[in-house]
Design a protein around this motif. Structure first.
Motif, PDB file in Angstrom:
ATOM      1  N   TYR A 106      41.086 -29.065  58.872  1.00  0.00           N
ATOM      2  CA  TYR A 106      41.606 -28.551  57.603  1.00  0.00           C
ATOM      3  C   TYR A 106      43.067 -28.184  57.807  1.00  0.00           C
ATOM      4  O   TYR A 106      43.378 -27.371  58.665  1.00  0.00           O
ATOM      5  N   VAL A 107      43.947 -28.830  57.061  1.00  0.00           N
ATOM      6  CA  VAL A 107      45.378 -28.561  57.198  1.00  0.00           C
ATOM      7  C   VAL A 107      45.759 -27.442  56.239  1.00  0.00           C
ATOM      8  O   VAL A 107      45.422 -27.497  55.056  1.00  0.00           O
ATOM      9  N   ALA A 108      46.440 -26.411  56.759  1.00  0.00           N
ATOM     10  CA  ALA A 108      46.909 -25.314  55.908  1.00  0.00           C
ATOM     11  C   ALA A 108      48.427 -25.362  55.839  1.00  0.00           C
ATOM     12  O   ALA A 108      49.103 -25.401  56.871  1.00  0.00           O
ATOM     13  N   LEU A 109      48.968 -25.384  54.614  1.00  0.00           N
ATOM     14  CA  LEU A 109      50.406 -25.341  54.400  1.00  0.00           C
ATOM     15  C   LEU A 109      50.728 -24.005  53.724  1.00  0.00           C
ATOM     16  O   LEU A 109      49.895 -23.454  53.002  1.00  0.00           O
ATOM     17  N   ASP A 110      51.960 -23.524  53.959  1.00  0.00           N
ATOM     18  CA  ASP A 110      52.455 -22.399  53.163  1.00  0.00           C
ATOM     19  C   ASP A 110      51.559 -21.169  53.314  1.00  0.00           C
ATOM     20  O   ASP A 110      51.286 -20.473  52.348  1.00  0.00           O
ATOM     21  N   MET A 111      51.082 -20.926  54.544  1.00  0.00           N
ATOM     22  CA  MET A 111      50.106 -19.859  54.764  1.00  0.00           C
ATOM     23  C   MET A 111      50.706 -18.746  55.625  1.00  0.00           C
ATOM     24  O   MET A 111      51.466 -19.012  56.555  1.00  0.00           O
ATOM     25  N   ALA A 112      50.337 -17.495  55.305  1.00  0.00           N
ATOM     26  CA  ALA A 112      50.723 -16.357  56.144  1.00  0.00           C
ATOM     27  C   ALA A 112      50.025 -16.481  57.502  1.00  0.00           C
ATOM     28  O   ALA A 112      48.989 -17.132  57.615  1.00  0.00           O
ATOM     29  N   VAL A 113      50.602 -15.857  58.532  1.00  0.00           N
ATOM     30  CA  VAL A 113      49.989 -15.881  59.864  1.00  0.00           C
ATOM     31  C   VAL A 113      48.627 -15.192  59.795  1.00  0.00           C
ATOM     32  O   VAL A 113      48.488 -14.119  59.196  1.00  0.00           O
ATOM     33  N   ALA A 114      47.607 -15.821  60.364  1.00  0.00           N
ATOM     34  CA  ALA A 114      46.245 -15.287  60.281  1.00  0.00           C
ATOM     35  C   ALA A 114      46.086 -14.078  61.196  1.00  0.00           C
ATOM     36  O   ALA A 114      46.621 -14.060  62.303  1.00  0.00           O
ATOM     37  N   PRO A 115      45.344 -13.061  60.739  1.00  0.00           N
ATOM     38  CA  PRO A 115      45.147 -11.857  61.557  1.00  0.00           C
ATOM     39  C   PRO A 115      44.133 -12.060  62.679  1.00  0.00           C
ATOM     40  O   PRO A 115      44.010 -11.223  63.562  1.00  0.00           O
ATOM     41  N   TYR A 116      43.404 -13.146  62.634  1.00  0.00           N
ATOM     42  CA  TYR A 116      42.433 -13.484  63.685  1.00  0.00           C
ATOM     43  C   TYR A 116      42.362 -14.998  63.741  1.00  0.00           C
ATOM     44  O   TYR A 116      42.779 -15.678  62.786  1.00  0.00           O
ATOM     45  N   PRO A 117      41.870 -15.576  64.823  1.00  0.00           N
ATOM     46  CA  PRO A 117      41.825 -17.043  64.906  1.00  0.00           C
ATOM     47  C   PRO A 117      40.931 -17.630  63.819  1.00  0.00           C
ATOM     48  O   PRO A 117      39.803 -17.171  63.641  1.00  0.00           O
ATOM     49  N   LEU A 118      41.436 -18.603  63.100  1.00  0.00           N
ATOM     50  CA  LEU A 118      40.625 -19.265  62.078  1.00  0.00           C
ATOM     51  C   LEU A 118      39.824 -20.381  62.727  1.00  0.00           C
ATOM     52  O   LEU A 118      40.330 -21.115  63.573  1.00  0.00           O
ATOM     53  N   GLY A 119      38.579 -20.492  62.324  1.00  0.00           N
ATOM     54  CA  GLY A 119      37.716 -21.523  62.895  1.00  0.00           C
ATOM     55  C   GLY A 119      36.290 -21.254  62.476  1.00  0.00           C
ATOM     56  O   GLY A 119      36.020 -20.369  61.674  1.00  0.00           O
ATOM     57  N   GLY A 120      35.379 -22.041  63.013  1.00  0.00           N
ATOM     58  CA  GLY A 120      33.971 -21.881  62.673  1.00  0.00           C
ATOM     59  C   GLY A 120      33.617 -22.697  61.454  1.00  0.00           C
ATOM     60  O   GLY A 120      34.091 -23.824  61.277  1.00  0.00           O
ATOM     61  N   GLU A 121      32.803 -22.102  60.591  1.00  0.00           N
ATOM     62  CA  GLU A 121      32.308 -22.856  59.439  1.00  0.00           C
ATOM     63  C   GLU A 121      33.459 -23.302  58.538  1.00  0.00           C
ATOM     64  O   GLU A 121      34.398 -22.545  58.285  1.00  0.00           O
ATOM     65  N   ALA A 122      33.343 -24.517  58.026  1.00  0.00           N
ATOM     66  CA  ALA A 122      34.396 -25.072  57.162  1.00  0.00           C
ATOM     67  C   ALA A 122      34.628 -24.173  55.951  1.00  0.00           C
ATOM     68  O   ALA A 122      35.775 -23.885  55.588  1.00  0.00           O
ATOM     69  N   ALA A 123      33.545 -23.706  55.334  1.00  0.00           N
ATOM     70  CA  ALA A 123      33.676 -22.890  54.121  1.00  0.00           C
ATOM     71  C   ALA A 123      34.423 -21.596  54.424  1.00  0.00           C
ATOM     72  O   ALA A 123      35.207 -21.115  53.603  1.00  0.00           O
ATOM     73  N   ALA A 124      34.200 -21.032  55.631  1.00  0.00           N
ATOM     74  CA  ALA A 124      34.876 -19.790  56.015  1.00  0.00           C
ATOM     75  C   ALA A 124      36.367 -20.028  56.175  1.00  0.00           C
ATOM     76  O   ALA A 124      37.195 -19.210  55.765  1.00  0.00           O
ATOM     77  N   VAL A 125      36.730 -21.175  56.764  1.00  0.00           N
ATOM     78  CA  VAL A 125      38.154 -21.484  56.962  1.00  0.00           C
ATOM     79  C   VAL A 125      38.827 -21.755  55.609  1.00  0.00           C
ATOM     80  O   VAL A 125      39.938 -21.277  55.357  1.00  0.00           O
ATOM     81  N   VAL A 126      38.138 -22.466  54.732  1.00  0.00           N
ATOM     82  CA  VAL A 126      38.685 -22.715  53.385  1.00  0.00           C
ATOM     83  C   VAL A 126      38.948 -21.378  52.687  1.00  0.00           C
ATOM     84  O   VAL A 126      40.009 -21.161  52.094  1.00  0.00           O
ATOM     85  N   GLU A 127      37.992 -20.467  52.813  1.00  0.00           N
ATOM     86  CA  GLU A 127      38.116 -19.144  52.187  1.00  0.00           C
ATOM     87  C   GLU A 127      39.273 -18.355  52.815  1.00  0.00           C
ATOM     88  O   GLU A 127      40.084 -17.742  52.106  1.00  0.00           O
ATOM     89  N   ASP A 128      39.395 -18.412  54.137  1.00  0.00           N
ATOM     90  CA  ASP A 128      40.469 -17.668  54.823  1.00  0.00           C
ATOM     91  C   ASP A 128      41.846 -18.215  54.451  1.00  0.00           C
ATOM     92  O   ASP A 128      42.779 -17.454  54.207  1.00  0.00           O
ATOM     93  N   VAL A 129      41.976 -19.532  54.426  1.00  0.00           N
ATOM     94  CA  VAL A 129      43.272 -20.146  54.094  1.00  0.00           C
ATOM     95  C   VAL A 129      43.691 -19.705  52.683  1.00  0.00           C
ATOM     96  O   VAL A 129      44.836 -19.331  52.444  1.00  0.00           O
ATOM     97  N   ALA A 130      42.730 -19.693  51.763  1.00  0.00           N
ATOM     98  CA  ALA A 130      43.044 -19.269  50.390  1.00  0.00           C
ATOM     99  C   ALA A 130      43.431 -17.793  50.366  1.00  0.00           C
ATOM    100  O   ALA A 130      44.394 -17.401  49.718  1.00  0.00           O
ATOM    101  N   ARG A 131      42.703 -16.959  51.100  1.00  0.00           N
ATOM    102  CA  ARG A 131      43.002 -15.534  51.100  1.00  0.00           C
ATOM    103  C   ARG A 131      44.390 -15.278  51.666  1.00  0.00           C
ATOM    104  O   ARG A 131      45.108 -14.384  51.229  1.00  0.00           O
ATOM    105  N   LEU A 132      44.790 -16.071  52.648  1.00  0.00           N
ATOM    106  CA  LEU A 132      46.105 -15.904  53.278  1.00  0.00           C
ATOM    107  C   LEU A 132      47.205 -16.595  52.473  1.00  0.00           C
ATOM    108  O   LEU A 132      48.327 -16.759  52.947  1.00  0.00           O
ATOM    109  N   GLY A 133      46.870 -17.012  51.252  1.00  0.00           N
ATOM    110  CA  GLY A 133      47.880 -17.586  50.363  1.00  0.00           C
ATOM    111  C   GLY A 133      48.221 -19.030  50.678  1.00  0.00           C
ATOM    112  O   GLY A 133      49.183 -19.566  50.139  1.00  0.00           O
TER     113      GLY A 133
END
Ligand SMILES: [Zn+2]
Ligand SMILES: [Zn+2]
Length: 553
Positions: A106-133
């Motif tokens: 999953y490619v994330a563009l225009d995203m704030a630096v994540a507070p923890y490593p992103l990974g694991g379930e695809a749906a969780a990463v999609v949700e995190d990328v959106a939350r981080l803008g």
């Protein structure tokens, strides 16, 4: 005799080289539109992950290919601070990140630096990328390597790669690849193009997603560059991929900006990413012919005055149901440049070829075919993001009504890997303080556990109130007898306490993705787990859960 055959083979190969790219003139194009159309490459790896060259060398290659922007997507987990946007060799360089998930990249563009490593379930990463803008793109959905192809089509992705040059050649037969290699030595760009096919399945998927909401399609170079390039999954294998420059010359993303680039990297990058987010993008396979400018106008029905309203690719059409589209491609196909080339006739507009037809609801793609285009079926010469004509969607109903619920036993205990530390503070809620063992990765985890008393077959959801001392993810898991197999669903927590409902149907196997889930009613333990999926060795913190219930919808 042998020599004669060899000469014949070489003559045959030379006579059947893929046709050279055709250079088109933009004479007659809308000058204002041409001035704010930026051509660039998206999805590039450099030495910072598994690419062959550094950013400056890649930018120089992009400049030689005539591109004005380059979007870098190193493999990572979102915790690395990206380089600020910069002009290098006249090319606007923008950093994104390509995140590995259990369901593909999953490619994330225009995203704030994540507070923890992103990974694991695809749906969780999609949700995190959106939350981080961020703006998230499902990478190489057609990749023949199953672990790399995107699988979670229910997750609310922002975009997808309709084309990926690194995935395209991998489904070709060895004999064809040998031919491609020969062609590459003489005509690298047409040789790369000869590995492209029309990705029918992905285009169908894109069209289906576009019926209800805009999803942005991008063409991914997935460039690793040159003979030292490594494999996309970071395995370290030497594959000797095509050079950056020839990949960049094969196709480009044309982004229609709000105004022309002004030379200020921060401002121009904002402009670029805003346009990408809106889907103001189309792809031109420059290996066939280029450059080309596409302009779309919608025409209101004559009862509305028949006025032409200029639209940008990716727009939502708002001029009412009785309207038609009018599409102009300046390239200028059908004119001199195309006719001069032997074996090539004028490209033609194929879909939708109609004019003066009422708009139907959904996503309207414009696709321009070129005679002699490579691929089986042939790759489109130009493919646009759609113009959307969508009815106002009804707001999703997240309203959950439960017919029954019961508290789980609050007999909490901790389990760990033996070296990580954790303690529970009792009270109305279970508050866990933990620190994963520092040092090398060795399956560190802490788990807050309670055993379930025969929860019974009917339960559909796990409910709890959760919070944490800082942004983090806990994995809500059900553990089953007899072999302690676990099913899990990742949940985001932060300082704001919130009510969480985990649908049992969303829970996936922790170990074997193909396993069938046992009935949740047979689960023996409920666990809240912190492990290395979204934390690093040595990480510590605090999280709390309260009012944990199993419920039936
Ligand atoms: Zn990838
Ligand atoms: Zn990649």
């Amino acid at each position: 005799m042998t020599a004669a055959i060899l000469v014949a083979v070489i003559f045959f190969l030379l006579a059947t080289l893929p046709p050279r790219s055709v250079t088109l003139s933009l004479e007659g194009a809308d000058a204002s539109l041409a001035g704010r159309t930026a051509r660039g490459a998206y999805h590039i790896h450099t030495k910072r992950s598994d690419g062959a060259e550094d950013k400056a060398a890649v930018a120089a290659a992009a400049a030689r290919a005539g591109l004005t922007f380059a979007i870098f997507t190193e493999h990572g987990d979102g915790t690395t601070v990206p380089d600020p946007p910069a002009y290098v060799h006249g090319v606007l360089c923008v950093d994104g990140v390509e995140i590995s998930t259990n369901g593909g990249h999953y490619v994330a563009l225009d995203m704030a630096v994540a507070p923890y490593p992103l990974g694991g379930e695809a749906a969780a990463v999609v949700e995190d990328v959106a939350r981080l803008g961020g703006f998230g793109v499902a990478a190489h959905p057609d990749h023949p390597k199953q672990a790399l192809a995107w699988t979670d089509w229910k997750a609310p992705i922002d975009g997808l790669e309709w084309l990926n040059a690194d995935a395209a050649w991998r489904d070709d037969k060895a004999v064809h690849l040998a031919r491609v290699l020969f062609d590459y030595l003489l005509r690298p760009v047409p040789a790369i193009a000869s590995t492209l096919d029309r990705p029918t399945r992905t285009l169908d998927r894109w069209a289906a997603l576009g019926q209800s909401r805009p999803v942005v399609g991008l063409a991914a170079a997935d460039a690793h560059g040159g003979a030292r390039a490594r494999d996309e999954d970071g395995g370290g294998t030497l594959i000797g991929g095509p050079s950056y420059e020839s990949t960049f010359r094969t196709f480009s993303n044309s982004v229609v900006l709000g105004r022309p680039f002004a030379g200020d990297a921060a401002g121009d990058s904002r402009l670029l990413l805003d346009a990408v987010r809106r889907g103001h993008v189309y792809t031109v396979i420059d290996a066939i012919a280029g450059p080309a400018i596409i302009a779309v106008r919608a025409q209101a029905a004559s009862s509305l005055g028949g006025a032409h309203v200029p639209l940008t690719i990716g727009d939502r059409a708002t001029i009412g149901p009785a309207a038609s589209f009018d599409v102009d491609v300046t390239g200028n196909f059908g004119e001199r440049p195309m006719r001069r080339v032997p074996g090539t006739s004028a490209p033609q507009l194929v879909a939708p070829a109609r004019r003066d037809e009422p708009l139907s609801e959904g996503a309207h793609f414009f696709e321009v075919a070129a005679h002699g285009a490579p691929g089986q079926p042939p790759i489109p010469w130009i493919l646009t993001n759609p113009i959307y004509f969508l009815r106002k969607g009804e707001p999703p109903t997240d309203d959950l009504h439960f017919v029954a619920s019961e508290a789980v036993p609050a007999a909490w205990r901790m389990e760990t890997d033996g070296r990580s530390r954790a303690s529970i503070a009792a009270g109305p809620q279970a508050t866990v303080s933990y620190q994963l063992a520092p040092g090398p990765r060795a399956s560190q985890f802490v788990a807050l556990v309670t055993d379930l008393r025969n929860p019974g077959p009917g339960f559909t959801h796990l409910l709890f109130k959760g919070s944490a001392s800082r942004p983090m993810r806990v994995s809500v898991q059900l553990r089953f007898l007899p072999d302690d197999r676990r099913w899990r669903k990742s949940v985001y927590l932060d300082t704001r306490p919130r009510e969480v409902a985990v649908a049992v149907s969303d829970i996936v196997p922790a170990d074997d993705p193909s396993a069938n889930a046992p009935s949740a009613g047979l689960a023996r333990s409920l666990m809240f787990v912190v492990d290395l999926v979204n934390a690093r060795p040595g990480d510590g913190g605090e999280f709390a859960v309260a009012d944990v219930r199993i419920a039936k919808r």
